[in-house]
Design an enzyme around this catalytic site. Structure first.
Site, PDB file in Angstrom:
ATOM      1  N   SER A  61       0.849  -1.205   0.000  1.00 12.84           N
ATOM      2  CA  SER A  61       0.000   0.000   0.000  1.00 12.84           C
ATOM      3  C   SER A  61       0.874   1.241   0.000  1.00 12.84           C
ATOM      4  O   SER A  61       2.044   1.192   0.367  1.00 12.84           O
ATOM      5  CB  SER A  61      -0.870   0.029   1.261  1.00 12.84           C
ATOM      6  OG  SER A  61      -0.108   0.524   2.367  1.00 12.84           O
ATOM      7  N   ASP A  62       0.284   2.351  -0.418  1.00 12.57           N
ATOM      8  CA  ASP A  62       1.034   3.596  -0.254  1.00 12.57           C
ATOM      9  C   ASP A  62       0.975   3.976   1.229  1.00 12.57           C
ATOM     10  O   ASP A  62       0.193   3.422   2.006  1.00 12.57           O
ATOM     11  CB  ASP A  62       0.460   4.703  -1.155  1.00 12.57           C
ATOM     12  CG  ASP A  62       1.523   5.755  -1.477  1.00 12.57           C
ATOM     13  OD1 ASP A  62       1.461   6.371  -2.546  1.00 12.57           O
ATOM     14  OD2 ASP A  62       2.430   5.922  -0.639  1.00 12.57           O
ATOM     15  N   SER A  63       1.804   4.927   1.593  1.00 14.19           N
ATOM     16  CA  SER A  63       2.004   5.241   3.003  1.00 14.19           C
ATOM     17  C   SER A  63       0.695   5.689   3.669  1.00 14.19           C
ATOM     18  O   SER A  63       0.094   6.671   3.250  1.00 14.19           O
ATOM     19  CB  SER A  63       3.041   6.362   3.117  1.00 14.19           C
ATOM     20  OG  SER A  63       3.335   6.603   4.448  1.00 14.19           O
TER      21      SER A  63
ATOM     22  N   ALA B 229      -2.159   4.608   3.383  1.00 12.61           N
ATOM     23  CA  ALA B 229      -3.322   4.636   2.484  1.00 12.61           C
ATOM     24  C   ALA B 229      -4.468   3.775   3.000  1.00 12.61           C
ATOM     25  O   ALA B 229      -5.645   4.102   2.772  1.00 12.61           O
ATOM     26  CB  ALA B 229      -2.901   4.168   1.090  1.00 12.61           C
TER      27      ALA B 229
END
Ligand code: GLC
Length: 698
Positions: free
Chosen positions: A272-274, A276
């Site tokens: 996942s993005d940070s 997210a």
């Protein structure tokens, strides 16, 4: 493995900054951003802070990977805890944003994309991977292959511009460079391609904003670069922060399971993005963190970067039967598979060998990349400069080493960079640094004016509504115009800028971007003609901010822009971009002739002749475009389908040849790829606005 140990493999964390702040690190960054504390105060507080790597949680098997840890000694320490002090002894992954170099920083991706050179793109990624893996990093969150058509978006700096095909070639080259053909080879790191998907289509060019997108546009424009990277072997993918039509990518089963895994055949791990996963609650797509965890895992997000939601929620959700064990096991398997492919179980300290220092030979490649990334946008004959002319050097960016690093140069150091001023001094070229007293220009022969953006003005969370030069810079140009001295405008920037009000006052304009450690050396070689320019734009430069988004592969509309009143245009600015996609000048000229197309066995054979009509050898950047005139559906007026570069000596001619599969003309309609049969225009040239054409039937 216990359920808790399985969940631990899905947890990625970064170091927490602890110290005498009394506020969270995020709040500290906000305080710097809005000026409540100065940069110096921030640096002082950071220097007094410690880093908490959550060793106790690691010992309990609660962490599977880290991001943002780049100190080899710390990496060795954490890896020893993971492999010797936990029950399962599973080695860690260490991820970092090695976007355009690790210690040796080369041009930002948007700059390097202007080299139109896949071999170069692969070589610099290989260089970065060698330096990063030497420090113990095992995954990079790169390449970013988000097609970007809106220059207001700060992250346009991190990718290869507005064209899907060029992004595809760029991204695949980067994946090959980072991973080579075997992740167990020395000097390799896992490539985590991002951001999946359509992050660059954010409304208004505003970072993290909503994305409304048709299926046709998604498949024809935004997915192909990811398909190319997956075909090149990318072993990780990062879902994007944004939603598409109201569904955040992070919890989109359609995107992450149906499209990414089933249709594109991706078999690696998703990260996942940070934060997210937690932000899906803010999106309004999850009632609470428990639901965010469930939706993300079931959608296909394997690793939770930094949100803490998986760590806090998953064990109970699985043990209470809210999430099936099989779903958890599948995610854990993906993580363990990549760790195995990296050889971490046999060599947990894989290549973590701080004693190596490949930086020395890397500077030469860094210089070559900068030389090929810079673009000559205007030249009334003033360039190349003679070495005896006295230069008046104006603008703080001319001596800024730090800004040459550009966005996302986490491992770079300002003092490793050569500024334009450094390079002029080193070469012993006559110049005077003019600060505020413009009267000093009187005894100069030519003015070098550096303008554009600091490195903080592009990249993440750096969207700008007004992308022209600053008032101060525009006033400076007007004042310098009064002096009557010739002006060379040097742009140092991370995005296309709207400079139509400044361009007429400059006798020459060089797009120097943020080209990393060797910026100054490259710029001086190009300005004084030791090297010829070969860079070509991969994004359109707007006349004004209000013209964004502006891009070459637009639809024609029923009332195409023109002189008439009732046409698709603005009243107050030109409709065409100031500088178009594919454009770039050099110290010589090329003329194209005799374009021919043969259609046979589902291949279009395209050839044309190029003559170097100038007085200098030069690199010709051949660009092949098509236009679908079949009338089945409104299609772009131009689409790039192939490119290559060839060195042509002064006065000589070369034949350009491309074999274009008809399949590359396919369109995505009614959930399938189809070929429109009928008439196609075929174009050849070295800019989207300098082309010769022919027609063919498909
Ligand atoms: C950031 C970015 C992403 C990056 C990640 C880790 O928020 O969106 O591109 O890889 O966090 O730094």
């Amino acid at each position: 493995m216990t359920t808790a140990e399985k969940v631990g493999q899905l947890v990625q964390t970064g170091p927490s900054i602890v110290g005498a702040f009394g506020v969270s690190f995020e709040e500290l960054l906000n305080m710097v951003f809005d000026g409540r504390i100065s940069d110096e105060e921030f640096q002082r507080m950071m220097s007094e802070s410690g880093q908490d790597y959550h060793e106790e949680i690691l010992r309990q098997g609660g962490i599977g990977s880290y991001n943002g840890v780049t100190d080899p000694e710390v990496i060795r320490k954490l890896q020893r805890i993971a492999t010797e002090e936990t029950r399962m002894g599973i080695p860690l992954l260490f991820g970092s944003d090695v976007i355009h170099g690790h210690r040796t920083v080369y041009p930002i991706p948007l700059a390097e994309s202007c080299a139109w050179d896949p071999q170069l793109w692969e070589k610099t990624a290989r260089m970065a991977a060698k330096e990063a893996s030497r420090d113990g990093i095992t995954m990079t969150f790169a390449p970013m292959v988000d097609v970007a058509k809106d220059a207001r978006w700060g992250r346009i700096s991190e990718g290869a511009g507005e064209d899907s095909f060029l992004q595809s070639v760029f991204g695949a080259a980067k994946v090959r460079g980072f991973q080579q053909d075997d992740l167990r080879k020395p000097g390799t790191i896992v490539s985590c391609v991002k951001h999946f998907a359509a992050y660059g289509a954010c409304e208004g060019g505003r970072d993290y904003n909503h994305v409304e997108l048709s299926g046709e546009r998604l498949y024809e424009e935004y997915l192909p670069p990811f398909a190319a990277c997956i075909k090149a072997g990318a072993r990780a993918v990062m879902p994007a922060f944004n939603d598409i039509n109201g569904i955040p990518c992070t919890v989109s089963r359609k995107l992450l399971r149906d499209i990414l895994r089933k249709e594109l055949g991706f078999t690696g791990v998703t990260v996942s993005d940070s934060n997210a996963i937690a932000e899906c609650v803010d999106h309004g797509a999850a009632r609470d963190m428990a639901e965010a965890a469930k939706k993300a895992l079931e959608a296909g997000v394997d690793i939770d970067m930094s949100s803490g939601v998986y760590a806090a929620q998953l064990t109970d959700l699985v043990e209470e039967g809210v999430i099936e064990k099989a779903v958890l096991d599948e995610a854990v398997r993906e993580v363990l598979r990549v760790k195995y492919e990296l050889g971490l179980f046999e060599q947990p300290y894989r290549f973590c060998s701080p004693e190596e220092s490949p930086e020395k030979e890397n500077r030469a490649l860094c210089l070559e990349s900068a030389l090929k990334s810079m673009v000559l946008l205007k030249n009334n004959g003033l360039l190349p400069l003679q070495k005896n002319v006295k230069v008046g050097l104006i603008g703080s960016l001319a001596e800024s080493r730090a800004d040459m690093l550009g966005a996302w140069a986490l491992g770079g150091r300002a003092n490793d960079c050569i500024s334009l001023k450094d390079a002029l001094e080193e070469a012993g070229l006559p110049f005077v640094r003019i600060e505020s007293d413009l009267s000093e220009v009187e005894d100069c022969d030519v003015i070098l004016l550096a303008a554009g953006e600091t490195k903080e003005m592009s990249g993440e969370a750096a969207s700008r509504a007004v992308i022209s030069l600053s008032q101060e810079e525009k006033g400076l140009i007007r004042a310098l115009r009064e002096s009557g001295k010739p002006i060379i405008l040097i742009l140092f920037n991370g995005r296309p800028l709207a400079i139509s009000d400044a361009a007429p006052d400059a006798d020459a304009i060089v797009e120097a971007w943020h080209c990393g450690c060797e910026s100054g050396h490259a710029l001086v070689k190009l300005l004084y003609g030791d090297r010829n320019f070969s860079g070509h734009l991969t994004t359109s430069f707007p006349n004004a901010s209000g013209q964004c988004p502006v891009y070459y592969n637009h639809l024609n509309t029923g009332r195409p822009a023109g002189r008439g009143k009732f046409t698709c245009k603005y009243l107050d600015v030109e409709t065409e971009p100031l500088f178009p996609f594919g454009f770039g000048l050099s110290y010589t000229e090329f003329e194209e002739e005799a374009l021919e197309v043969q259609a046979e066995n589902d291949i279009l054979s395209v050839r044309w002749t190029v003559v170097n009509t100038g007085k200098r050898d030069g690199v010709y950047t051949a660009q092949l475009y098509v236009r679908d005139k079949t009338g089945v559906r409104a299609c772009p007026v131009l689409e790039l389908k192939a490119f290559s570069q060839v060195e042509i000596a002064a006065g000589k001619r070369e034949e350009i040849c491309f074999e274009l599969p008809v399949q590359s003309l396919a369109r995505y309609e009614n959930d399938a790829w189809t070929i429109h049969h009928g008439t196609y225009e075929i174009f050849g040239g070295e800019s989207s606005k300098k082309l010769i054409r022919a027609e063919t039937e498909v």
